[in-house]
Design a protein around this motif. Structure first.
Motif, PDB file in Angstrom:
ATOM      1  N   UNK A  73       0.642  -1.212   0.099  1.00 21.31           N
ATOM      2  CA  UNK A  73       0.011   0.092  -0.190  1.00 21.31           C
ATOM      3  C   UNK A  73       0.895   1.177  -0.098  1.00 21.31           C
ATOM      4  N   UNK A  74       1.869   1.073   0.626  1.00 13.17           N
ATOM      5  CA  UNK A  74       2.823   2.500   0.742  1.00 13.17           C
ATOM      6  C   UNK A  74       3.458   2.691  -0.591  1.00 13.17           C
ATOM      7  N   UNK A  75       3.649   1.416  -1.325  1.00 16.69           N
ATOM      8  CA  UNK A  75       4.352   1.716  -2.597  1.00 16.69           C
ATOM      9  C   UNK A  75       3.431   2.193  -3.483  1.00 16.69           C
ATOM     10  N   UNK A  76       2.228   1.596  -3.393  1.00 14.19           N
ATOM     11  CA  UNK A  76       1.058   2.245  -4.290  1.00 14.19           C
ATOM     12  C   UNK A  76       0.850   3.684  -4.022  1.00 14.19           C
ATOM     13  N   UNK A  77       0.894   4.190  -3.006  1.00 13.11           N
ATOM     14  CA  UNK A  77       0.831   5.593  -2.799  1.00 13.11           C
ATOM     15  C   UNK A  77       1.897   6.535  -3.153  1.00 13.11           C
ATOM     16  N   UNK A  78       2.982   5.862  -3.540  1.00 10.03           N
ATOM     17  CA  UNK A  78       4.384   6.698  -4.101  1.00 10.03           C
ATOM     18  C   UNK A  78       4.459   6.496  -5.303  1.00 10.03           C
ATOM     19  N   UNK A  79       3.918   5.191  -6.047  1.00 13.75           N
ATOM     20  CA  UNK A  79       3.983   5.195  -7.334  1.00 13.75           C
ATOM     21  C   UNK A  79       3.098   4.433  -8.065  1.00 13.75           C
ATOM     22  N   UNK A  80       2.272   5.082  -8.993  1.00 15.22           N
ATOM     23  CA  UNK A  80       1.286   4.539  -9.719  1.00 15.22           C
ATOM     24  C   UNK A  80       1.353   3.840 -11.015  1.00 15.22           C
ATOM     25  N   UNK A  81       1.302   2.528 -11.154  1.00 12.18           N
ATOM     26  CA  UNK A  81       1.501   2.074 -12.357  1.00 12.18           C
ATOM     27  C   UNK A  81       0.101   1.638 -13.027  1.00 12.18           C
ATOM     28  N   UNK A  82      -0.124   1.782 -14.028  1.00 12.82           N
ATOM     29  CA  UNK A  82      -1.632   1.402 -14.500  1.00 12.82           C
ATOM     30  C   UNK A  82      -1.810   0.001 -14.885  1.00 12.82           C
ATOM     31  N   UNK A  83      -2.705  -0.727 -14.717  1.00 14.19           N
ATOM     32  CA  UNK A  83      -2.498  -2.050 -15.234  1.00 14.19           C
ATOM     33  C   UNK A  83      -2.520  -2.270 -16.623  1.00 14.19           C
ATOM     34  N   UNK A  84      -2.191  -3.498 -17.160  1.00 11.20           N
ATOM     35  CA  UNK A  84      -1.932  -3.981 -18.379  1.00 11.20           C
ATOM     36  C   UNK A  84      -3.207  -3.501 -19.291  1.00 11.20           C
ATOM     37  N   UNK A  85      -4.371  -3.633 -18.783  1.00 11.34           N
ATOM     38  CA  UNK A  85      -5.491  -3.513 -19.510  1.00 11.34           C
ATOM     39  C   UNK A  85      -5.830  -1.891 -20.108  1.00 11.34           C
ATOM     40  N   UNK A  86      -5.119  -1.200 -19.237  1.00  8.06           N
ATOM     41  CA  UNK A  86      -5.421   0.280 -19.242  1.00  8.06           C
ATOM     42  C   UNK A  86      -4.517   0.733 -20.397  1.00  8.06           C
ATOM     43  N   UNK A  87      -3.113   0.254 -20.508  1.00  6.51           N
ATOM     44  CA  UNK A  87      -2.244   0.892 -21.514  1.00  6.51           C
ATOM     45  C   UNK A  87      -2.373   0.042 -22.714  1.00  6.51           C
ATOM     46  N   UNK A  88      -2.610  -1.461 -22.594  1.00  5.32           N
ATOM     47  CA  UNK A  88      -2.560  -2.172 -23.867  1.00  5.32           C
ATOM     48  C   UNK A  88      -3.996  -2.786 -24.127  1.00  5.32           C
ATOM     49  N   UNK A  89      -4.059  -3.393 -25.297  1.00  2.91           N
ATOM     50  CA  UNK A  89      -5.132  -4.282 -25.570  1.00  2.91           C
ATOM     51  C   UNK A  89      -4.729  -5.578 -25.023  1.00  2.91           C
ATOM     52  N   UNK A  90      -5.538  -6.323 -24.102  1.00  6.76           N
ATOM     53  CA  UNK A  90      -4.987  -7.624 -23.702  1.00  6.76           C
ATOM     54  C   UNK A  90      -6.432  -8.363 -23.621  1.00  6.76           C
ATOM     55  N   UNK A  91      -6.147  -9.670 -23.304  1.00  7.99           N
ATOM     56  CA  UNK A  91      -7.248 -10.566 -22.987  1.00  7.99           C
ATOM     57  C   UNK A  91      -7.611 -10.682 -21.771  1.00  7.99           C
ATOM     58  N   UNK A  92      -8.657  -9.651 -21.431  1.00  6.83           N
ATOM     59  CA  UNK A  92      -9.060  -9.564 -20.058  1.00  6.83           C
ATOM     60  C   UNK A  92     -10.111 -10.478 -19.676  1.00  6.83           C
ATOM     61  N   UNK A  93     -10.047 -11.185 -18.549  1.00  8.96           N
ATOM     62  CA  UNK A  93     -10.901 -12.006 -18.298  1.00  8.96           C
ATOM     63  C   UNK A  93     -11.378 -11.683 -16.741  1.00  8.96           C
ATOM     64  N   UNK A  94     -10.903 -10.660 -16.149  1.00 10.67           N
ATOM     65  CA  UNK A  94     -11.443 -10.204 -14.775  1.00 10.67           C
ATOM     66  C   UNK A  94     -12.964  -9.708 -14.844  1.00 10.67           C
ATOM     67  N   UNK A  95     -13.862 -10.040 -13.881  1.00  9.18           N
ATOM     68  CA  UNK A  95     -14.975  -9.657 -13.957  1.00  9.18           C
ATOM     69  C   UNK A  95     -14.971  -8.180 -13.165  1.00  9.18           C
ATOM     70  N   UNK A  96     -13.896  -8.002 -12.450  1.00  7.56           N
ATOM     71  CA  UNK A  96     -13.886  -6.681 -11.423  1.00  7.56           C
ATOM     72  C   UNK A  96     -12.672  -5.997 -11.857  1.00  7.56           C
ATOM     73  N   UNK A  97     -12.516  -5.536 -13.344  1.00 11.43           N
ATOM     74  CA  UNK A  97     -11.365  -4.960 -13.774  1.00 11.43           C
ATOM     75  C   UNK A  97     -11.431  -3.560 -13.110  1.00 11.43           C
TER      76      UNK A  97
END
Length: 195
Positions: A73-97
């Motif tokens: 959580x501390x790392x997330x507050x200091x550095x935000x990396x977008x999830x793969x499906x935000x940046x690229x066209x991926x095969x997304x299977x998650x129903x809670x993306x």
């Protein structure tokens, strides 16, 4: 394209090819943490082996998991990396993306934190959980919500926290013994005999 994405693509490319495999991986990715938790519920109440040691393992696992997730959580507050499906066209299977930070993976950190604590004391069952933790990390890549470096970082954080916590056992063991007694098992003769 960097190596991290290439590795992600190598795994994620198989998503969507088999309905049965997709459903299996999605279920494991979603409910896997519950399976890890059930192992420790069983261990807490297990009569096999030394019950005090069993419960200490559970308390160590809980401590390591909370600290590892806190570091995440501390790392997330200091550095935000977008999830793969935000940046690229991926095969997304998650129903809670969702678009919360991708780095580091909480699923991976939690799975490996629990696994490392158990592996430290019980190699056989710890090895089985280690395989499950590896597949948990892999499943997060497969369904399209994490990069390989995300799950690797989560696992490394869990390992480092485990080493640090286990190096403090001489201080933590008496605290955990008191917790075990205070948890309402003070009249359990098996527990009292092993303290």
């Amino acid at each position: 394209m960097n190596l991290d994405y290439r590795l992600f693509e190598l795994i994620n490319q198989f998503a969507g090819q088999s309905h049965t495999l997709d459903q299996t991986v999605m279920l494991f990715s979603k409910f896997g943490p519950i399976l890890f938790g059930l192992v420790f519920v069983w261990l807490w109440f297990s009569k096999s082996g030394n019950p005090v040691d069993n419960r200490k393992i559970v308390l160590y696992a809980l401590t390591i998991t909370v600290i590892a997730l806190g570091i995440n959580k501390a790392i997330e507050l200091m550095y935000f990396r977008p999830r793969p499906f935000v940046t690229y066209a991926v095969n997304l299977l998650s129903d809670k993306a969702n678009s919360d930070p991708s780095f580091p993976s909480n699923h991976s950190a939690g799975a490996f934190a629990i696994t490392c604590a158990l592996f430290w004391y019980r190699r056989r069952i710890g090895s089985a959980l280690l395989i499950m933790a590896f597949f948990m990390a892999l499943s997060r890549i497969y369904i399209g919500v994490h990069y390989p470096s995300d799950v690797t970082a989560g696992a490394l954080i869990a390992l480092i926290v485990t080493i640090v916590i286990m190096s403090q056992r001489r201080f933590l063991d008496p605290i955990y013994q008191n917790i075990i007694l205070a948890f309402g098992k003070s009249n359990d003769t098996t527990i009292k005999r092993n303290l």
